[in-house]
Enzyme design. Structure first.
Site, PDB file in Angstrom:
ATOM      1  N   ALA A 435      21.950  89.760 -48.156  1.00  0.00           N
ATOM      2  CA  ALA A 435      21.342  89.196 -49.370  1.00  0.00           C
ATOM      3  C   ALA A 435      20.663  87.887 -48.987  1.00  0.00           C
ATOM      4  O   ALA A 435      21.117  86.799 -49.351  1.00  0.00           O
ATOM      5  CB  ALA A 435      22.407  88.970 -50.443  1.00  0.00           C
ATOM      6  N   GLU A 436      19.556  87.994 -48.260  1.00  0.00           N
ATOM      7  CA  GLU A 436      18.940  86.785 -47.699  1.00  0.00           C
ATOM      8  C   GLU A 436      18.518  85.789 -48.768  1.00  0.00           C
ATOM      9  O   GLU A 436      18.650  84.578 -48.578  1.00  0.00           O
ATOM     10  CB  GLU A 436      17.727  87.162 -46.835  1.00  0.00           C
ATOM     11  CG  GLU A 436      18.068  87.771 -45.494  1.00  0.00           C
ATOM     12  CD  GLU A 436      18.251  89.274 -45.547  1.00  0.00           C
ATOM     13  OE1 GLU A 436      18.456  89.892 -44.481  1.00  0.00           O
ATOM     14  OE2 GLU A 436      18.169  89.841 -46.670  1.00  0.00           O
ATOM     15  N   ALA A 460      13.892  86.521 -37.687  1.00  0.00           N
ATOM     16  CA  ALA A 460      12.986  85.723 -38.505  1.00  0.00           C
ATOM     17  C   ALA A 460      12.270  86.589 -39.533  1.00  0.00           C
ATOM     18  O   ALA A 460      11.987  86.142 -40.647  1.00  0.00           O
ATOM     19  CB  ALA A 460      11.968  85.011 -37.621  1.00  0.00           C
ATOM     20  N   ASP A 461      11.995  87.835 -39.182  1.00  0.00           N
ATOM     21  CA  ASP A 461      11.294  88.746 -40.082  1.00  0.00           C
ATOM     22  C   ASP A 461      11.987  88.846 -41.440  1.00  0.00           C
ATOM     23  O   ASP A 461      11.335  88.978 -42.477  1.00  0.00           O
ATOM     24  CB  ASP A 461      11.225  90.143 -39.461  1.00  0.00           C
ATOM     25  CG  ASP A 461      10.746  90.122 -38.027  1.00  0.00           C
ATOM     26  OD1 ASP A 461       9.621  90.578 -37.765  1.00  0.00           O
ATOM     27  OD2 ASP A 461      11.497  89.630 -37.161  1.00  0.00           O
ATOM     28  N   PHE A 462      13.321  88.800 -41.438  1.00  0.00           N
ATOM     29  CA  PHE A 462      14.063  88.990 -42.684  1.00  0.00           C
ATOM     30  C   PHE A 462      14.000  87.759 -43.584  1.00  0.00           C
ATOM     31  O   PHE A 462      14.419  87.822 -44.746  1.00  0.00           O
ATOM     32  CB  PHE A 462      15.522  89.343 -42.384  1.00  0.00           C
ATOM     33  CG  PHE A 462      15.683  90.599 -41.570  1.00  0.00           C
ATOM     34  CD1 PHE A 462      14.664  91.543 -41.502  1.00  0.00           C
ATOM     35  CD2 PHE A 462      16.839  90.840 -40.862  1.00  0.00           C
ATOM     36  CE1 PHE A 462      14.801  92.705 -40.751  1.00  0.00           C
ATOM     37  CE2 PHE A 462      16.987  91.996 -40.107  1.00  0.00           C
ATOM     38  CZ  PHE A 462      15.973  92.929 -40.059  1.00  0.00           C
ATOM     39  N   HIS A 503      11.043  93.228 -36.318  1.00  0.00           N
ATOM     40  CA  HIS A 503      12.015  92.404 -35.603  1.00  0.00           C
ATOM     41  C   HIS A 503      11.353  91.510 -34.561  1.00  0.00           C
ATOM     42  O   HIS A 503      12.026  90.992 -33.675  1.00  0.00           O
ATOM     43  CB  HIS A 503      13.055  93.283 -34.893  1.00  0.00           C
ATOM     44  CG  HIS A 503      13.852  94.155 -35.801  1.00  0.00           C
ATOM     45  ND1 HIS A 503      13.360  95.319 -36.327  1.00  0.00           N
ATOM     46  CD2 HIS A 503      15.104  94.023 -36.291  1.00  0.00           C
ATOM     47  CE1 HIS A 503      14.274  95.890 -37.085  1.00  0.00           C
ATOM     48  NE2 HIS A 503      15.344  95.125 -37.095  1.00  0.00           N
TER      49      HIS A 503
END
Length: 700
Positions: A435-436, A460-462, A503
């Site tokens: 749950a970023e 970092a993508d998330f 990613h």
């Protein structure tokens, strides 16, 4: 912002901003099951207090609407007319010395009760020189972070996680606080709300989540927001917490029920979900004509107005004369305050104070022990150096904590947090759910509450899942409210290790486009260690980009560096006079190899800089170099179009353009998603050979 104007003394009845146990004839102990106190238990003085604050909120909201129509107030005026029967009792019941709250755009009554003078709130609406936000924010976007009233953003649902984090910070400080997160039924559909409900339940954080259900999200009726027969409070069962429905148009019932709910949440440290039915008397905002209402809807809403019904009940109980006196006194008080606020000068047209307040002032260095505790003096990889920095922070700074997905027993996807949970325990090293957005909002709340959290993203993508929290909340808090948000967000980034589009991205050009965020990008173990310490002690949100390809690309000795704060400045790696060469991250290593090649093969020496700090940019030393070399090369891994290199070229050449002897050279990745196969990724991103080829052609 301190006022220079003398504010009038409020009516005596407004000196009381609380409902306490003494206001109930039989408050009792916290029940094992939610058992609302009887509305009849409220004393007459308490009921009149509730009425006075409801009436002040109504009169003020209506007066603000009049002033808006006269052109004296700008922006989007969104009144709380009809919501007072819920918001006022809720604000009066909260402990303003310790609890945490965030009101919505319908919560003027709550703001008036929580803190500050009526004139202060009017100054906010007028956006004058004594506005508490220094006129940088308009009407509803206000709060009092110093007193834990967190100012809302228009991205609805985004404040619930901030409240949850700040409440946890209060509990960690030993305070018996409760959080109150208020949002509308429209916002209840957002992912942030569901993520936060789950997080609060998982972590046992005492937050009362309150849905203001007025059955319209702007123009969208409730029937088009939820499935037929759905009850929002029943969603609580899915998160293992208690929920109930409440008639928010009945102030006595709301006060009695919410008193029991807050008492239970405070005693059990378990969150709770309340769905309160309220009415919206004035449409979404001042410009809303409500022409989307079906026939009879306006009449239905007006008939449910809580204020006249509450007044009639009090008058019938023998308080008519007192009510008349309260009304007259409040009206006179409001008009006096309006006249005073209208005389306050407009804010000065001066950009300097605004630019100064994008970031919090520089913090004093923390009293670090001038040593690094390692098992031996062996060289470290960059991943191990970051681990050592995190270990030092957890050891020496009791306000610190680390959170992220899989960072506990597993040690993170790249083992950067390995053994930290074992050595420091869960209160300090927290695995969190997938749950970023909510977790980042929670991190912001922790920072607002006096903690100094470090959040690791798996990749970092998330972080794109948390863009609103990072760029609209964390980045802007200082500018719009004066609050400091000292947090570190760690971004494992970059390609070259065959992980594909989701990613491998470089996102520095995205996040550094938003003012209020600082960003570091180390390229070696020592710089990585220094960057974590420097970021941690900064009083602003700091992004630390960590290239995954560097985590285990060789080892080097790590020592205590008393000049660790130099990480905010570029590092000069090679001396030369043919061209100024700027890079950062993994590309710094390719740049260094390229410099060695041109020295050996062409006897051309390039003046190489590792940028290290991407925001705020300090290019003085690089600009001085360019004034000598008259040629510029910029190398970075992010995509070329709209990439960070374009900003570097613009800033470095705008003053030196006419002294350049060649056009600036930008070398970056191709403008496409990151491909997966090694052969494809090899041609997508810069390599030593491709960089040499481009510079050779440029030289020719």
């Amino acid at each position: 912002m301190a006022s220079t104007t003398n504010f009038p003394a409020p009516p005596a009845i407004l000196n009381e901003r609380d409902l306490r146990a003494a206001d109930f004839s039989a408050p009792g102990a916290a029940p094992s099951a939610l058992q609302p106190f009887s509305p009849s238990a409220l004393s007459s003085p308490a009921l009149l207090r509730i009425y006075a604050w409801m009436q002040l909120a109504r009169l003020t909201d209506n007066r603000i609407l009049d002033l808006f129509r006269q052109g004296l107030i700008k922006g989007t005026v969104t009144g709380g007319q009809g919501h007072e029967g819920l918001v006022v009792p809720l604000a009066l019941l909260a402990d303003k010395t310790t609890d945490v709250i965030s009101f919505t755009h319908r919560g003027l009554g709550g703001h008036l009760i929580w803190s500050q003078h009526l004139c202060t709130h009017l100054n906010q609406y007028f956006a004058n020189s004594e506005s508490p936000t220094q006129a940088r924010e308009g009407n509803v976007h206000r709060g009092d972070p110093a007193n834990r009233s967190l100012p809302m953003v228009s991205h609805l649902g985004a404040m619930a996680s901030n409240v949850t984090g700040c409440t946890d910070a209060q509990r960690r400080a030993g305070k018996n606080a409760v959080g109150i997160a208020i949002f509308g039924e429209g916002a209840s559909s957002t992912g942030d709300i569901h993520e936060t409900l789950n997080l609060a339940s998982l972590l046992n954080i005492p937050v009362l989540f309150v849905i203001e259900n007025n059955r319209y999200a702007y123009s969208t009726p409730y029937e088009e927001e939820c499935a037929p027969g759905a009850a929002l409070w029943q969603r609580a069962a899915g998160y293992g917490i208690e929920g109930f429905a409440l008639d928010g148009t009945n102030p006595e019932l709301a006060a009695a029920t919410l008193a029991a709910a807050l008492e239970k949440v405070r005693a059990t440290s378990r969150p709770m979900l309340v769905e309160a039915s309220v009415v919206r008397l004035r449409g979404h905002a001042a410009y809303d004509t409500c022409d989307y209402y079906p026939p009879g809807e306006s009449e239905r809403i007006a008939a449910a107005d809580p204020l006249p019904k509450f007044r009639a009940r009090l008058a019938g109980a023998g308080h008519a004369a007192q009510l008349d006196a309260i009304d007259a006194e409040l009206s006179a008080y409001l008009e006096t305050c309006v006249k005073i606020s209208l005389t306050v000068p407009r804010p000065a047209s001066d950009a300097a104070p605004m630019q100064r307040d994008i970031f919090a002032p520089a913090a004093e260095p923390m009293p670090w022990k001038p040593a690094i505790e390692l098992a031996d003096n062996s060289p470290l990889t960059m991943a191990q150096a970051i681990n050592a920095a995190l270990r030092k922070i957890l050891t020496e700074r009791p306000e610190s904590l680390i959170l992220g997905q899989d960072i506990g027993t597993y040690g993170g996807p790249f083992k950067v947090t390995e053994h930290l949970l074992r050595d420091f325990g869960r209160p300090r090293v927290m695995n969190v759910p997938l749950a970023e957005s909510a977790c980042t909002g929670f991190t912001i709340g922790l920072a607002l509450g006096g903690r100094r959290p470090i959040e690791e993203f798996q990749f970092a993508d998330f972080s794109t899942e948390a863009v609103t929290q990072i760029t609209q909340n964390a980045a802007t808090y200082r500018f719009r409210s004066g609050a400091q948000v000292p947090l570190v967000l760690r971004f494992p980034c970059g390609g070259g290790i065959t992980l594909g589009s989701f990613h491998s991205q470089e996102l520095e050009s995205l996040f550094t486009a938003f003012p209020g965020l600082k960003a570091l990008y180390p390229s070696n173990p020592q710089d990585a260690f220094n960057a974590i310490l420097a970021a941690y002690e900064d009083n602003n949100p700091v992004l630390v980009f960590e290239h995954k390809g560097l985590y285990r690309r060789g080892k080097s000795p790590i020592t205590w560096d008393s000049n660790y704060r130099d990480i905010w400045q570029p590092a000069h790696l090679r001396a030369g006079d043919f061209a100024t060469f700027v890079s950062y991250g993994e590309m710094t290593h390719i740049a260094a190899e390229t410099c060695d090649y041109f020295t050996a093969e062409y006897e051309r020496n390039l003046d190489l800089f590792d940028l290290r700090c991407l925001a705020p940019l300090n290019l003085d030393s690089i600009r001085e170099s360019l004034s000598r070399t008259h040629r510029l090369i910029v190398l970075h891994e992010g995509r070329r179009s709209h990439g960070f290199g374009a900003e570097l070229v613009a800033q470095l050449t705008e003053e030196l353009f006419f002294s350049l002897e060649a056009p600036p050279l930008r070398i970056a990745s191709l403008d496409m998603p990151v491909p997966f196969a090694p052969e494809l990724e090899h041609v997508f991103r810069p390599t030593k050979d491709s960089v040499i080829e481009k510079i050779t052609a440029w030289m020719g």
